[in-house]
Design a protein around this motif. Structure first.
Motif, mmCIF file in Angstrom:
data_model
loop_
_atom_site.group_PDB
_atom_site.id
_atom_site.type_symbol
_atom_site.label_atom_id
_atom_site.label_comp_id
_atom_site.label_asym_id
_atom_site.label_seq_id
_atom_site.Cartn_x
_atom_site.Cartn_y
_atom_site.Cartn_z
ATOM 1 N N ALA A 1 0.822 -1.211 0.000
ATOM 2 C CA ALA A 1 0.000 0.000 0.000
ATOM 3 C C ALA A 1 0.857 1.262 0.000
ATOM 4 N N TYR A 2 2.055 1.185 0.600
ATOM 5 C CA TYR A 2 2.942 2.355 0.668
ATOM 6 C C TYR A 2 4.146 2.220 -0.269
ATOM 7 N N GLN A 3 4.013 1.394 -1.293
ATOM 8 C CA GLN A 3 5.024 1.222 -2.342
ATOM 9 C C GLN A 3 6.427 0.981 -1.780
ATOM 10 N N VAL A 4 6.522 0.133 -0.766
ATOM 11 C CA VAL A 4 7.818 -0.215 -0.194
ATOM 12 C C VAL A 4 8.413 -1.315 -1.063
ATOM 13 N N GLN A 5 9.450 -0.947 -1.840
ATOM 14 C CA GLN A 5 10.062 -1.906 -2.751
ATOM 15 C C GLN A 5 11.438 -2.331 -2.288
ATOM 16 N N SER A 6 12.017 -1.588 -1.353
ATOM 17 C CA SER A 6 13.302 -1.967 -0.773
ATOM 18 C C SER A 6 13.324 -1.455 0.660
ATOM 19 N N VAL A 7 14.153 -2.086 1.471
ATOM 20 C CA VAL A 7 14.266 -1.713 2.881
ATOM 21 C C VAL A 7 15.732 -1.454 3.219
ATOM 22 N N PRO A 8 16.014 -0.618 4.233
ATOM 23 C CA PRO A 8 15.037 0.104 5.036
ATOM 24 C C PRO A 8 14.335 1.196 4.223
ATOM 25 N N ASN A 9 13.102 1.452 4.637
ATOM 26 C CA ASN A 9 12.258 2.419 3.954
ATOM 27 C C ASN A 9 11.481 3.142 5.044
ATOM 28 N N VAL A 10 11.791 4.402 5.247
ATOM 29 C CA VAL A 10 11.174 5.178 6.321
ATOM 30 C C VAL A 10 10.189 6.164 5.703
ATOM 31 N N VAL A 11 8.933 6.062 6.132
ATOM 32 C CA VAL A 11 7.896 6.971 5.647
ATOM 33 C C VAL A 11 7.479 7.857 6.818
ATOM 34 N N PHE A 12 7.516 9.148 6.588
ATOM 35 C CA PHE A 12 7.130 10.121 7.612
ATOM 36 C C PHE A 12 5.706 10.570 7.349
ATOM 37 N N PHE A 13 4.862 10.463 8.370
ATOM 38 C CA PHE A 13 3.483 10.922 8.300
ATOM 39 C C PHE A 13 3.362 12.180 9.144
ATOM 40 N N ALA A 14 2.533 13.099 8.684
ATOM 41 C CA ALA A 14 2.196 14.280 9.484
ATOM 42 C C ALA A 14 0.689 14.406 9.440
ATOM 43 N N ASP A 15 0.084 14.418 10.604
ATOM 44 C CA ASP A 15 -1.370 14.529 10.723
ATOM 45 C C ASP A 15 -2.096 13.500 9.865
ATOM 46 N N GLY A 16 -1.584 12.266 9.876
ATOM 47 C CA GLY A 16 -2.252 11.156 9.207
ATOM 48 C C GLY A 16 -1.926 10.955 7.742
ATOM 49 N N GLU A 17 -1.139 11.854 7.150
ATOM 50 C CA GLU A 17 -0.828 11.765 5.722
ATOM 51 C C GLU A 17 0.659 11.501 5.502
ATOM 52 N N PRO A 18 1.008 10.597 4.567
ATOM 53 C CA PRO A 18 2.427 10.401 4.259
ATOM 54 C C PRO A 18 2.983 11.660 3.591
ATOM 55 N N LYS A 19 4.104 12.176 4.121
ATOM 56 C CA LYS A 19 4.670 13.443 3.630
ATOM 57 C C LYS A 19 6.044 13.279 3.000
ATOM 58 N N LYS A 20 6.843 12.348 3.512
ATOM 59 C CA LYS A 20 8.210 12.211 3.005
ATOM 60 C C LYS A 20 8.649 10.770 3.175
ATOM 61 N N ARG A 21 9.556 10.341 2.298
ATOM 62 C CA ARG A 21 10.095 8.987 2.341
ATOM 63 C C ARG A 21 11.619 9.065 2.248
ATOM 64 N N VAL A 22 12.284 8.251 3.061
ATOM 65 C CA VAL A 22 13.737 8.134 3.000
ATOM 66 C C VAL A 22 14.050 6.650 2.823
ATOM 67 N N VAL A 23 14.693 6.313 1.703
ATOM 68 C CA VAL A 23 14.990 4.917 1.387
ATOM 69 C C VAL A 23 16.474 4.662 1.607
ATOM 70 N N GLY A 24 16.780 3.524 2.214
ATOM 71 C CA GLY A 24 18.169 3.133 2.450
ATOM 72 C C GLY A 24 18.653 3.610 3.804
ATOM 73 N N MET A 25 19.847 3.196 4.140
ATOM 74 C CA MET A 25 20.444 3.552 5.418
ATOM 75 C C MET A 25 20.848 5.025 5.389
ATOM 76 N N ARG A 26 20.327 5.794 6.328
ATOM 77 C CA ARG A 26 20.665 7.216 6.440
ATOM 78 C C ARG A 26 21.048 7.500 7.880
#
Length: 113
Positions: free
Chosen positions: A74-99
């Motif tokens: 549902a959140y198009q996670v095709q590789s991990v790690p995959n961090v999705v940031f939500f703000a007030d219930g909505e996905p706002k930003k994604r960071v893929v890979g080790m950061r």
């Protein structure tokens, strides 16, 4: 009747789709770490997300992509790690890979302001 406020200084391990929705639908910033137990970089990211859970106002949730393939899809996670940031219930930003912690912390700060 409103949901009880989620206050956590450690990551929340999502145990159902309903639990996931209850966590991300809250006010404020929610960092969702989509991970897999077999993923080396995910293991390296774990202490960073634990620190962010303890030191920031963001709620941190962890989703095992092998256990919750529906959520990963549902959140198009095709590789991990995959961090999705939500703000007030909505996905706002994604960071893929080790950061580094600084990258993830700056996203939380940007979304919190």
């Amino acid at each position: 009747m409103s949901e009880p406020e989620i206050v956590a200084d450690e990551p929340i391990h999502v145990d159902s789709v309903e639990h996931f929705k209850a966590v991300v639908d809250r006010e404020g910033v929610v960092l969702v770490d989509f991970y897999a137990d077999w993923c080396g970089p995910c293991k390296m990211l774990e202490p960073i997300v634990e620190t962010l859970a303890a030191e920031t106002d963001a709620v941190v949730a962890k989703v095992d992509i092998d256990e919750f393939q529906q959520l990963a899809g549902a959140y198009q996670v095709q590789s991990v790690p995959n961090v999705v940031f939500f703000a007030d219930g909505e996905p706002k930003k994604r960071v893929v890979g080790m950061r580094g912690e600084d990258v993830l912390r700056s996203v939380i700060e940007d979304l919190s302001s």
